[in-house]
Scaffold this motif. Structure first.
Motif, PDB file in Angstrom:
ATOM      1  N   SER A  76     -40.315 -36.054  58.303  1.00  0.00           N
ATOM      2  CA  SER A  76     -41.486 -36.297  57.551  1.00  0.00           C
ATOM      3  C   SER A  76     -41.125 -36.223  55.997  1.00  0.00           C
ATOM      4  CB  SER A  76     -42.364 -35.042  57.852  1.00  0.00           C
ATOM      5  OG  SER A  76     -42.902 -35.212  59.125  1.00  0.00           O
ATOM      6  N   LYS A  77     -41.740 -36.999  55.376  1.00  0.00           N
ATOM      7  CA  LYS A  77     -41.382 -37.138  53.647  1.00  0.00           C
ATOM      8  C   LYS A  77     -41.963 -35.574  53.355  1.00  0.00           C
ATOM      9  CE  LYS A  77     -40.694 -41.614  52.398  1.00  0.00           C
ATOM     10  NZ  LYS A  77     -41.003 -42.694  51.558  1.00  0.00           N
ATOM     11  N   ILE A  78     -42.972 -35.072  53.710  1.00  0.00           N
ATOM     12  CA  ILE A  78     -43.504 -33.718  53.206  1.00  0.00           C
ATOM     13  C   ILE A  78     -44.087 -32.917  54.494  1.00  0.00           C
ATOM     14  CG2 ILE A  78     -45.105 -32.570  51.792  1.00  0.00           C
ATOM     15  CD1 ILE A  78     -45.632 -35.543  50.397  1.00  0.00           C
ATOM     16  N   VAL A  79     -43.654 -31.903  54.490  1.00  0.00           N
ATOM     17  CA  VAL A  79     -44.546 -30.889  55.264  1.00  0.00           C
ATOM     18  C   VAL A  79     -44.913 -29.821  54.706  1.00  0.00           C
ATOM     19  CG1 VAL A  79     -43.813 -29.281  57.402  1.00  0.00           C
ATOM     20  CG2 VAL A  79     -42.244 -31.099  57.232  1.00  0.00           C
ATOM     21  N   VAL A  80     -46.109 -29.443  55.170  1.00  0.00           N
ATOM     22  CA  VAL A  80     -47.108 -28.466  54.278  1.00  0.00           C
ATOM     23  C   VAL A  80     -47.419 -27.342  55.377  1.00  0.00           C
ATOM     24  CG1 VAL A  80     -49.182 -27.871  53.067  1.00  0.00           C
ATOM     25  CG2 VAL A  80     -47.969 -30.154  52.918  1.00  0.00           C
ATOM     26  N   HIS A  81     -46.964 -26.241  54.656  1.00  0.00           N
ATOM     27  CA  HIS A  81     -47.350 -24.843  55.578  1.00  0.00           C
ATOM     28  C   HIS A  81     -47.450 -23.779  54.606  1.00  0.00           C
ATOM     29  CE1 HIS A  81     -45.941 -21.162  57.889  1.00  0.00           C
ATOM     30  NE2 HIS A  81     -46.777 -21.608  58.740  1.00  0.00           N
ATOM     31  N   ASN A  82     -48.665 -22.984  54.905  1.00  0.00           N
ATOM     32  CA  ASN A  82     -48.884 -21.785  54.111  1.00  0.00           C
ATOM     33  C   ASN A  82     -49.045 -22.117  52.483  1.00  0.00           C
ATOM     34  OD1 ASN A  82     -49.174 -19.981  56.133  1.00  0.00           O
ATOM     35  ND2 ASN A  82     -47.423 -19.130  55.928  1.00  0.00           N
ATOM     36  N   ASN A  83     -49.653 -23.354  52.019  1.00  0.00           N
ATOM     37  CA  ASN A  83     -49.722 -23.798  50.770  1.00  0.00           C
ATOM     38  C   ASN A  83     -48.343 -23.914  50.025  1.00  0.00           C
ATOM     39  OD1 ASN A  83     -52.617 -23.685  50.685  1.00  0.00           O
ATOM     40  ND2 ASN A  83     -52.925 -21.585  50.351  1.00  0.00           N
ATOM     41  N   THR A  84     -47.554 -24.266  50.819  1.00  0.00           N
ATOM     42  CA  THR A  84     -46.008 -24.733  50.236  1.00  0.00           C
ATOM     43  C   THR A  84     -45.843 -26.070  50.849  1.00  0.00           C
ATOM     44  OG1 THR A  84     -45.394 -22.263  50.443  1.00  0.00           O
ATOM     45  CG2 THR A  84     -43.874 -23.936  50.103  1.00  0.00           C
ATOM     46  N   ALA A  85     -45.340 -26.924  49.991  1.00  0.00           N
ATOM     47  CA  ALA A  85     -44.770 -28.339  50.309  1.00  0.00           C
ATOM     48  C   ALA A  85     -43.278 -28.345  50.382  1.00  0.00           C
ATOM     49  CB  ALA A  85     -45.406 -29.107  49.260  1.00  0.00           C
ATOM     50  N   TYR A  86     -42.828 -28.830  51.536  1.00  0.00           N
ATOM     51  CA  TYR A  86     -41.250 -28.914  51.713  1.00  0.00           C
ATOM     52  C   TYR A  86     -41.059 -30.614  51.538  1.00  0.00           C
ATOM     53  CZ  TYR A  86     -41.767 -24.160  53.414  1.00  0.00           C
ATOM     54  OH  TYR A  86     -41.961 -22.857  53.422  1.00  0.00           O
ATOM     55  N   LEU A  87     -40.476 -31.171  50.666  1.00  0.00           N
ATOM     56  CA  LEU A  87     -40.113 -32.304  50.363  1.00  0.00           C
ATOM     57  C   LEU A  87     -38.627 -32.599  51.175  1.00  0.00           C
ATOM     58  CD1 LEU A  87     -42.304 -32.233  48.526  1.00  0.00           C
ATOM     59  CD2 LEU A  87     -41.292 -33.796  46.981  1.00  0.00           C
ATOM     60  N   CYS A  88     -38.603 -33.606  51.819  1.00  0.00           N
ATOM     61  CA  CYS A  88     -37.451 -34.205  52.493  1.00  0.00           C
ATOM     62  C   CYS A  88     -36.440 -34.690  51.054  1.00  0.00           C
ATOM     63  CB  CYS A  88     -37.405 -35.301  53.450  1.00  0.00           C
ATOM     64  SG  CYS A  88     -38.124 -36.979  52.906  1.00  0.00           S
ATOM     65  N   GLY A  89     -35.153 -35.056  51.392  1.00  0.00           N
ATOM     66  CA  GLY A  89     -34.447 -35.518  50.183  1.00  0.00           C
ATOM     67  C   GLY A  89     -34.840 -36.764  49.738  1.00  0.00           C
ATOM     68  N   GLN A  90     -35.050 -36.961  48.539  1.00  0.00           N
ATOM     69  CA  GLN A  90     -35.383 -38.021  47.798  1.00  0.00           C
ATOM     70  C   GLN A  90     -34.149 -38.959  47.062  1.00  0.00           C
ATOM     71  OE1 GLN A  90     -38.768 -39.230  48.150  1.00  0.00           O
ATOM     72  NE2 GLN A  90     -38.700 -37.682  49.794  1.00  0.00           N
ATOM     73  N   VAL A  91     -34.363 -40.079  47.059  1.00  0.00           N
ATOM     74  CA  VAL A  91     -33.322 -40.790  46.324  1.00  0.00           C
ATOM     75  C   VAL A  91     -33.953 -41.965  45.375  1.00  0.00           C
ATOM     76  CG1 VAL A  91     -31.485 -40.184  47.855  1.00  0.00           C
ATOM     77  CG2 VAL A  91     -32.906 -42.394  48.142  1.00  0.00           C
ATOM     78  N   THR A  92     -33.243 -42.539  44.976  1.00  0.00           N
ATOM     79  CA  THR A  92     -33.596 -43.809  44.292  1.00  0.00           C
ATOM     80  C   THR A  92     -34.108 -45.067  45.004  1.00  0.00           C
ATOM     81  OG1 THR A  92     -33.049 -45.196  42.335  1.00  0.00           O
ATOM     82  CG2 THR A  92     -31.526 -44.613  43.604  1.00  0.00           C
ATOM     83  N   GLU A  93     -34.885 -45.977  44.238  1.00  0.00           N
ATOM     84  CA  GLU A  93     -35.250 -47.087  45.015  1.00  0.00           C
ATOM     85  C   GLU A  93     -34.086 -47.998  44.762  1.00  0.00           C
ATOM     86  OE1 GLU A  93     -37.581 -47.892  47.186  1.00  0.00           O
ATOM     87  OE2 GLU A  93     -38.441 -46.084  47.027  1.00  0.00           O
ATOM     88  N   ASP A  94     -33.555 -48.048  43.283  1.00  0.00           N
ATOM     89  CA  ASP A  94     -32.649 -49.067  42.977  1.00  0.00           C
ATOM     90  C   ASP A  94     -31.103 -48.511  43.042  1.00  0.00           C
ATOM     91  OD1 ASP A  94     -30.938 -50.871  41.702  1.00  0.00           O
ATOM     92  OD2 ASP A  94     -32.134 -50.775  39.959  1.00  0.00           O
TER      93      ASP A  94
END
Length: 116
Positions: free
Chosen positions: A13-31
């Motif tokens: 998942s790109k984001i997982v939300v639990h207990n008012n906390t957001a966990y983002l998966c690794g993000q990289v550039t488009e280019d």
């Protein structure tokens, strides 16, 4: 206990939300052909967009882990980071040199942020 998964695919998942906390998966550039400055800028834009989508922002980042292909690029990446992170809101942060999933990638970030 509620766990919300956003933009979920088979692997992650790109984001997982639990207990008012957001966990983002690794993000990289488009280019992937761009240099470290542009890769960092576009990667952080993706972080902004994902955080906004769940009611958070750069001001609410609790922790960031940055993976960089070569520490020779550290200062250039930090110049972009320093201009992006809101003054007085620097999160706990680690930066490590790492082999990337694709040879063109120079930087990746994983973020944990609070949500109002």
């Amino acid at each position: 206990m509620t766990i919300e998964r956003h933009q979920t695919a088979t692997r992650m998942s790109k984001i997982v939300v639990h207990n008012n906390t957001a966990y983002l998966c690794g993000q990289v550039t488009e280019d992937r052909s761009a240099g470290i400055t542009v890769q960092t800028q576009t990667m952080l834009k993706k972080v902004d967009d994902l955080l906004i989508s769940v009611g958070s922002s750069a001001e609410k980042i609790l922790s960031a882990t940055i993976y960089i292909k070569d520490m020779a690029l550290f200062a250039e990446m930090n110049a972009v980071w320093d201009s992006w992170i809101p003054a007085g809101h620097a999160p706990a942060r680690a930066c490590v040199q790492a082999s990337m999933a694709s040879p063109e990638l120079l930087v990746e970030i994983s973020v944990i942020a609070a949500i109002d």
